[in-house]
Design a protein around this motif. Sequence first.
Motif, PDB file in Angstrom:
ATOM      1  N   ALA A 188       2.051 -39.617  42.690  1.00 28.08           N
ATOM      2  CA  ALA A 188       2.693 -38.646  41.799  1.00 28.08           C
ATOM      3  C   ALA A 188       4.118 -38.349  42.236  1.00 28.08           C
ATOM      4  O   ALA A 188       5.028 -38.229  41.406  1.00 28.08           O
ATOM      5  CB  ALA A 188       1.867 -37.367  41.737  1.00 28.08           C
ATOM      6  N   ARG A 189       4.350 -38.266  43.530  1.00 27.67           N
ATOM      7  CA  ARG A 189       5.688 -37.903  44.015  1.00 27.67           C
ATOM      8  C   ARG A 189       6.716 -38.998  43.784  1.00 27.67           C
ATOM      9  O   ARG A 189       7.935 -38.748  43.847  1.00 27.67           O
ATOM     10  CB  ARG A 189       5.612 -37.552  45.499  1.00 27.67           C
ATOM     11  CG  ARG A 189       5.279 -38.712  46.419  1.00 27.67           C
ATOM     12  CD  ARG A 189       5.258 -38.249  47.866  1.00 27.67           C
ATOM     13  NE  ARG A 189       5.098 -39.325  48.813  1.00 27.67           N
ATOM     14  CZ  ARG A 189       4.169 -39.351  49.756  1.00 27.67           C
ATOM     15  NH1 ARG A 189       3.294 -38.358  49.865  1.00 27.67           N
ATOM     16  NH2 ARG A 189       4.104 -40.354  50.608  1.00 27.67           N
ATOM     17  N   ASP A 190       6.256 -40.244  43.526  1.00 28.05           N
ATOM     18  CA  ASP A 190       7.173 -41.354  43.306  1.00 28.05           C
ATOM     19  C   ASP A 190       7.481 -41.591  41.830  1.00 28.05           C
ATOM     20  O   ASP A 190       8.323 -42.442  41.500  1.00 28.05           O
ATOM     21  CB  ASP A 190       6.597 -42.640  43.905  1.00 28.05           C
ATOM     22  CG  ASP A 190       6.476 -42.568  45.422  1.00 28.05           C
ATOM     23  OD1 ASP A 190       7.360 -41.943  46.045  1.00 28.05           O
ATOM     24  OD2 ASP A 190       5.507 -43.111  45.973  1.00 28.05           O
ATOM     25  N   ILE A 191       6.797 -40.879  40.942  1.00 28.62           N
ATOM     26  CA  ILE A 191       7.004 -41.096  39.510  1.00 28.62           C
ATOM     27  C   ILE A 191       8.446 -40.844  39.084  1.00 28.62           C
ATOM     28  O   ILE A 191       9.026 -41.657  38.343  1.00 28.62           O
ATOM     29  CB  ILE A 191       6.006 -40.257  38.686  1.00 28.62           C
ATOM     30  CG1 ILE A 191       4.594 -40.833  38.844  1.00 28.62           C
ATOM     31  CG2 ILE A 191       6.405 -40.220  37.211  1.00 28.62           C
ATOM     32  CD1 ILE A 191       3.515 -40.023  38.138  1.00 28.62           C
ATOM     33  N   PRO A 192       9.092 -39.745  39.504  1.00 21.60           N
ATOM     34  CA  PRO A 192      10.475 -39.518  39.052  1.00 21.60           C
ATOM     35  C   PRO A 192      11.420 -40.673  39.369  1.00 21.60           C
ATOM     36  O   PRO A 192      12.275 -41.031  38.541  1.00 21.60           O
ATOM     37  CB  PRO A 192      10.875 -38.236  39.784  1.00 21.60           C
ATOM     38  CG  PRO A 192       9.590 -37.517  40.010  1.00 21.60           C
ATOM     39  CD  PRO A 192       8.597 -38.603  40.306  1.00 21.60           C
ATOM     40  N   ALA A 193      11.295 -41.261  40.549  1.00 22.21           N
ATOM     41  CA  ALA A 193      12.176 -42.367  40.921  1.00 22.21           C
ATOM     42  C   ALA A 193      11.915 -43.593  40.050  1.00 22.21           C
ATOM     43  O   ALA A 193      12.856 -44.293  39.643  1.00 22.21           O
ATOM     44  CB  ALA A 193      11.997 -42.722  42.399  1.00 22.21           C
ATOM     45  N   TRP A 194      10.656 -43.857  39.728  1.00 23.01           N
ATOM     46  CA  TRP A 194      10.313 -45.038  38.933  1.00 23.01           C
ATOM     47  C   TRP A 194      10.772 -44.897  37.483  1.00 23.01           C
ATOM     48  O   TRP A 194      11.290 -45.851  36.894  1.00 23.01           O
ATOM     49  CB  TRP A 194       8.810 -45.301  38.996  1.00 23.01           C
ATOM     50  CG  TRP A 194       8.365 -46.396  38.081  1.00 23.01           C
ATOM     51  CD1 TRP A 194       7.580 -46.272  36.966  1.00 23.01           C
ATOM     52  CD2 TRP A 194       8.675 -47.790  38.189  1.00 23.01           C
ATOM     53  NE1 TRP A 194       7.395 -47.499  36.370  1.00 23.01           N
ATOM     54  CE2 TRP A 194       8.055 -48.447  37.099  1.00 23.01           C
ATOM     55  CE3 TRP A 194       9.426 -48.543  39.096  1.00 23.01           C
ATOM     56  CZ2 TRP A 194       8.162 -49.817  36.902  1.00 23.01           C
ATOM     57  CZ3 TRP A 194       9.537 -49.916  38.897  1.00 23.01           C
ATOM     58  CH2 TRP A 194       8.912 -50.540  37.813  1.00 23.01           C
ATOM     59  N   ILE A 195      10.630 -43.730  36.890  1.00 26.48           N
ATOM     60  CA  ILE A 195      10.933 -43.573  35.470  1.00 26.48           C
ATOM     61  C   ILE A 195      12.368 -43.106  35.215  1.00 26.48           C
ATOM     62  O   ILE A 195      12.749 -42.910  34.052  1.00 26.48           O
ATOM     63  CB  ILE A 195       9.937 -42.618  34.785  1.00 26.48           C
ATOM     64  CG1 ILE A 195      10.108 -41.177  35.284  1.00 26.48           C
ATOM     65  CG2 ILE A 195       8.510 -43.104  34.989  1.00 26.48           C
ATOM     66  CD1 ILE A 195       9.180 -40.184  34.555  1.00 26.48           C
ATOM     67  N   ASP A 196      13.161 -42.965  36.242  1.00 25.78           N
ATOM     68  CA  ASP A 196      14.541 -42.493  36.113  1.00 25.78           C
ATOM     69  C   ASP A 196      15.321 -43.388  35.144  1.00 25.78           C
ATOM     70  O   ASP A 196      15.565 -44.562  35.434  1.00 25.78           O
ATOM     71  CB  ASP A 196      15.206 -42.501  37.489  1.00 25.78           C
ATOM     72  CG  ASP A 196      16.642 -42.013  37.460  1.00 25.78           C
ATOM     73  OD1 ASP A 196      17.135 -41.635  36.375  1.00 25.78           O
ATOM     74  OD2 ASP A 196      17.274 -42.005  38.530  1.00 25.78           O
ATOM     75  N   PRO A 197      15.753 -42.862  33.983  1.00 20.13           N
ATOM     76  CA  PRO A 197      16.438 -43.710  33.001  1.00 20.13           C
ATOM     77  C   PRO A 197      17.864 -44.077  33.401  1.00 20.13           C
ATOM     78  O   PRO A 197      18.472 -44.959  32.786  1.00 20.13           O
ATOM     79  CB  PRO A 197      16.438 -42.845  31.735  1.00 20.13           C
ATOM     80  CG  PRO A 197      16.414 -41.438  32.230  1.00 20.13           C
ATOM     81  CD  PRO A 197      15.607 -41.477  33.499  1.00 20.13           C
ATOM     82  N   THR A 198      18.404 -43.434  34.433  1.00 19.16           N
ATOM     83  CA  THR A 198      19.761 -43.772  34.880  1.00 19.16           C
ATOM     84  C   THR A 198      19.767 -44.894  35.911  1.00 19.16           C
ATOM     85  O   THR A 198      20.835 -45.400  36.259  1.00 19.16           O
ATOM     86  CB  THR A 198      20.448 -42.536  35.485  1.00 19.16           C
ATOM     87  OG1 THR A 198      19.790 -42.171  36.710  1.00 19.16           O
ATOM     88  CG2 THR A 198      20.400 -41.358  34.526  1.00 19.16           C
TER      89      THR A 198
END
Length: 246
Positions: A188-198
């Motif tokens: 769960a903690r790695d989701i933001p890095a994976w889905i980062d659209p930038t």
Amino acid sequence: MCGRLNMSLDPADLVDELDIDTVGHRFSPRYNVPPGAVLPIIVDRPAETGEAVRRLESARWGLVPGWAKDEKIGFRAFNARSETVASKPMFRAAFARRRCAIPVAGYYEWQADDSGAKTPWLMHAPEGQLYMAGLFEFRRRPEPEGEGDDSADPAVRDGWLVSSTILTTASAGHLAEVHDRMPVMIRARDIPAWIDPTAGADEAQSVLDELLAGFDPAAVERYRVSREVGNVRNQSADLTEPVDDE
């Protein structure tokens, strides 16, 4: 590979845990989900202000690129090999720009013995959801003819089909005893890095490498289930019940 899912848990329960801002996915429990069905995906998409908004949306399982002439192409693109996803024409644009996380209660895999007989297993998290690394795409739908419309299809929004694929990799640990491939898992903690659209393709590759290197097979448990799960018409909750090892 990953070709059958258990979608029995409501992903809307993840709103607080994952800081989801908008829920567009309509949940109904499903216990035997094949390619071509609808999946929940977690994405970060820019709002009119330019800021990223975290969304839980619906997508058809089987990637259909915007350039595809026929949506049936998605039936052979429900998985994407992590080893080649950045370079294959089918997936490279989505890998560079449109990555998602797919929350599932579990997935099924079949173990073949020396006689060729196959035994199904349910892979699941010790508690809660598993998160799989995925990609998503948009394809413009032609205007419906006559009185029909796409409003009944949860994977179609404002005339656009949203589709998705699940990344796979070589199985690790005890999972390799069942099948040689497995989904790429995300904490769960790695989701933001994976889905980062930038983040572009190079950054996405770095995140993917970290996901693969950091996977702990103990994060996934498994048990045998009924062979009835082999027929996609079977949708009973009993399909998720463990059966004897014999």
